[in-house]
Scaffold this motif. Structure first.
Motif, short mmCIF file in Angstrom:
data_model
loop_
_atom_site.label_atom_id
_atom_site.label_comp_id
_atom_site.label_asym_id
_atom_site.label_seq_id
_atom_site.Cartn_x
_atom_site.Cartn_y
_atom_site.Cartn_z
N UNK A 93 -70.42 4.93 -45.36
CA UNK A 93 -71.46 5.50 -46.20
C UNK A 93 -71.53 4.77 -47.53
N UNK A 94 -72.61 4.95 -48.26
CA UNK A 94 -72.78 4.24 -49.53
C UNK A 94 -71.64 4.52 -50.51
N UNK A 95 -71.25 5.78 -50.64
CA UNK A 95 -70.19 6.10 -51.60
C UNK A 95 -68.87 5.48 -51.17
N UNK A 96 -68.60 5.43 -49.83
CA UNK A 96 -67.36 4.83 -49.35
C UNK A 96 -67.35 3.33 -49.61
N UNK A 97 -68.50 2.70 -49.43
CA UNK A 97 -68.56 1.26 -49.67
C UNK A 97 -68.27 0.96 -51.13
N UNK A 98 -68.84 1.79 -51.99
CA UNK A 98 -68.58 1.56 -53.42
C UNK A 98 -67.13 1.81 -53.76
N UNK A 99 -66.51 2.76 -53.06
CA UNK A 99 -65.10 3.05 -53.32
C UNK A 99 -64.22 1.88 -52.90
N UNK A 100 -64.54 1.24 -51.77
CA UNK A 100 -63.69 0.20 -51.23
C UNK A 100 -63.85 -1.13 -51.97
N UNK A 101 -65.06 -1.39 -52.47
CA UNK A 101 -65.32 -2.71 -52.99
C UNK A 101 -64.43 -3.11 -54.16
N UNK A 102 -64.19 -2.24 -55.19
CA UNK A 102 -63.34 -2.68 -56.29
C UNK A 102 -61.94 -3.07 -55.86
N UNK A 103 -61.41 -2.43 -54.79
CA UNK A 103 -60.05 -2.72 -54.36
C UNK A 103 -59.92 -4.12 -53.80
N UNK A 104 -61.03 -4.68 -53.35
CA UNK A 104 -60.96 -6.00 -52.73
C UNK A 104 -61.27 -7.11 -53.73
N UNK A 105 -61.58 -6.73 -54.96
CA UNK A 105 -61.90 -7.75 -55.96
C UNK A 105 -60.68 -8.61 -56.26
N UNK A 106 -60.94 -9.85 -56.63
CA UNK A 106 -59.88 -10.79 -56.97
C UNK A 106 -59.18 -10.33 -58.24
N UNK A 107 -57.87 -10.16 -58.16
CA UNK A 107 -57.10 -9.67 -59.30
C UNK A 107 -56.42 -10.80 -60.06
N UNK A 108 -56.80 -12.03 -59.78
CA UNK A 108 -56.12 -13.13 -60.46
C UNK A 108 -56.39 -13.16 -61.95
N UNK A 109 -57.60 -12.83 -62.39
CA UNK A 109 -57.91 -12.93 -63.81
C UNK A 109 -57.13 -11.94 -64.66
N UNK A 110 -57.00 -10.68 -64.26
CA UNK A 110 -56.11 -9.79 -65.03
C UNK A 110 -54.68 -10.32 -65.08
N UNK A 111 -54.22 -10.93 -63.99
CA UNK A 111 -52.87 -11.50 -63.99
C UNK A 111 -52.78 -12.66 -64.97
N UNK A 112 -53.83 -13.48 -65.04
CA UNK A 112 -53.85 -14.58 -66.00
C UNK A 112 -53.82 -14.04 -67.43
N UNK A 113 -54.55 -12.97 -67.69
CA UNK A 113 -54.56 -12.37 -69.02
C UNK A 113 -53.15 -11.93 -69.41
N UNK A 114 -52.44 -11.26 -68.49
CA UNK A 114 -51.08 -10.82 -68.78
C UNK A 114 -50.15 -12.00 -69.02
#
Length: 509
Positions: free
Chosen positions: A13-34
């Motif tokens: 469903x639309x709400x589920x898709x929106x829920x899942x999408x942020x979890x799959x985002x690339x987390x390398x940039x926050x790691x670079x910031x740290x």
């Protein structure tokens, strides 16, 4: 013909898709910031810096062979527990700085990581950069002070709260929520109240979040974290209410006080502004402070147009709550006090900036404007940082010279020092600090005189101040000037005998 099944995400469903999408985002940039945050600390805030007054109190509690400085009512033991694994092996200030710089960089990464299912990685990276780019965050990253750790703990806790509120069966989020509140309470019990209170209110007011387990975990975490402070209140302060009263007295009697202007003036590099009746010499250092509410409001407005605005509104509410006591209840300021608020308010500010960068037109012009604003902001921040670090290094050299002179004059353990800057001078000289009055009073004048009969005792004065009557007949020696003072001198009890060789006697790194 065999039909190829559609991707799983399209079947949600639309709400589920929106829920899942942020979890799959690339987390390398926050790691670079740290990682960059850690490197900047190691390069700019670690080399050559010494312990501040409050730091010396905390470090002395867990340094083997050191006499613990008086631990006043408002203080909590969290930061001493954090540094104890290192101080058990070395008293080196450089080692402590490196240890805390690495730990704070890892702490920033962890605090951002818990949000990866809640917000896009781009927003988290910008939020981390906004927070880590402040001179206050860099300056206090490698210092043995609790405020930055409250900030990282608060950011972690609110992320865990939102994850647990959306999915009460998420055991990891619940454990993180309880651990986060306990960690903040261990660092500063009163800050834990201003963190937990808005979260509990949100859990009660939002119908779909009315899970009893959330309130139980919040209460349990706060109770566990506050327990050492409460136990110490009954052991050393005649009870919890007595300690709270004494803590309020030391902090200038908590009550309605408008300290917003004090906080603004302190942003030009002051570690403490008390009383904060100084002129506002560099208004440019506070420009970002006045712009921040606009970006926070813009981020909240943008979040209201999404299906799940709580990922922005809850940290904004909690950040404002954590700012309340330091803006409205005390009559002095220190920039580090608002670090927890800045950490949480960075999230809506980051959302606002990313939306401006993504949707404002013309995009090239907007990108250039944002880049110039960011460059100017960082230039100001690092100018202030350079001044604060330079003063810290000068203070360290001054205290090293004073400690060397006192050791030359015969101040060798077991010994005691009273008077001006007794805590830092005593720690670096290898002595105990014994104040006869004020918030850190730990001995009576008669007790100090009695102590001087069987061990070396010194009373330090500066400027036009005169020593107490009992010390006026003691041997006078001139000292290198204390930071911000002139005419520094020490009155040495008859038990003090000059060292046989220059520099004899142990001291602190």
């Amino acid at each position: 013909m065999t039909q190829t099944p559609a991707p799983v995400l399209r079947l949600r469903g639309p709400s589920q898709a929106r829920t899942q999408r942020p979890a799959t985002r690339d987390f390398r940039w926050p790691a670079v910031v740290a990682a960059v945050y850690t490197i900047v600390q190691l390069a700019l805030a670690v080399p050559g810096t010494g312990l501040g007054w409050d730091e010396t109190v905390y470090v002395s509690q867990v340094t083997p062979g050191a006499d613990a400085a008086f631990f006043s009512a408002p203080r909590a033991r969290g930061i001493t527990l954090l540094i104890a694994p290192l101080t058990a092996f070395t008293s080196s200030v450089e080692a402590l700085r490196v240890y805390l710089a690495l730990l704070s960089g890892a702490g920033l990464f962890l605090a951002l990581w818990v949000w990866k299912r809640l917000l896009p990685a781009s927003v988290l990276a910008v939020a981390g950069a906004l927070f880590a780019g402040l001179w206050i965050t860099v300056f206090y990253g490698p210092q043995a002070m609790p405020n930055l750790w409250v900030a990282l703990g608060a950011l972690f806790t609110v992320g865990c709260f939102l994850r647990a509120a959306r999915d009460p069966s998420d055991g990891t989020a619940l454990i993180g929520l309880g651990a986060g509140v306990a960690f903040v309470a261990l660092m500063r019990p009163t800050d834990a109240f201003w963190l937990a209170a808005p979260l509990a209110a949100v859990a009660l007011c939002v119908r779909v979040w009315r899970h009893p387990v959330l309130l139980l975990v919040l209460a349990a975490g706060a109770a566990v974290g506050c327990a050492p402070w409460v136990v110490e209140a009954y052991v050393s302060y005649d009870g919890l209410l007595a300690r709270l009263r004494r803590a309020s007295e030391i902090q200038g009697h908590l009550g309605p006080h408008f300290a917003v202007d004090d906080q603004v003036r302190s942003l030009d590099g002051r570690s403490l502004c008390r009383p904060c009746d100084v002129p506002w010499k560099r208004p440019v250092t506070a420009l970002w402070w006045f712009v921040l509410p606009l970006f926070v409001a813009g981020g909240c407005a943008a979040a209201m147009r999404t299906r799940r605005p709580s990922g922005i509104l809850v940290p904004a509410l909690t950040g404002l709550s954590l700012a309340v006591p330091y803006l409205l209840l005390i009559d002095y300021a220190a920039p580090r006090f608002l670090l927890p608020a800045y950490a949480l308010l960075a999230l809506p500010a980051a959302l606002c900036l990313t939306r401006i960068a993504a949707y404002a037109r013309p995009r090239p012009l907007v990108a250039v404007a944002l880049a110039l604003l960011l460059a100017g902001h960082l230039a100001i921040q690092y100018s202030v940082l350079d001044g604060a670090v330079s003063r810290n290094r000068a203070n360290r050299l001054a205290f090293d010279r004073i400690a060397a002179e006192l050791r030359l004059q015969g101040m060798r353990p077991p010994c005691a020092i009273s008077g001006a800057e007794a805590i830092r001078i005593a720690f670096f000289t290898g002595c105990a600090s014994r104040r006869t009055g004020g918030h850190d009073g730990s001995i009576t004048p008669a007790g100090l005189v009695a102590l001087a009969r069987d061990r070396p005792v010194a009373f330090v004065v500066t400027g036009e101040s005169r020593p107490p009557s009992y010390a006026r007949g003691w041997r006078l020696t001139r000292l290198p000037d204390l930071p911000g003072h002139h005419n520094s001198r020490a009155y040495l009890a008859p038990t003090v005998r000059p060292a046989a060789t220059p520099g004899a006697g142990p001291g602190r790194d």
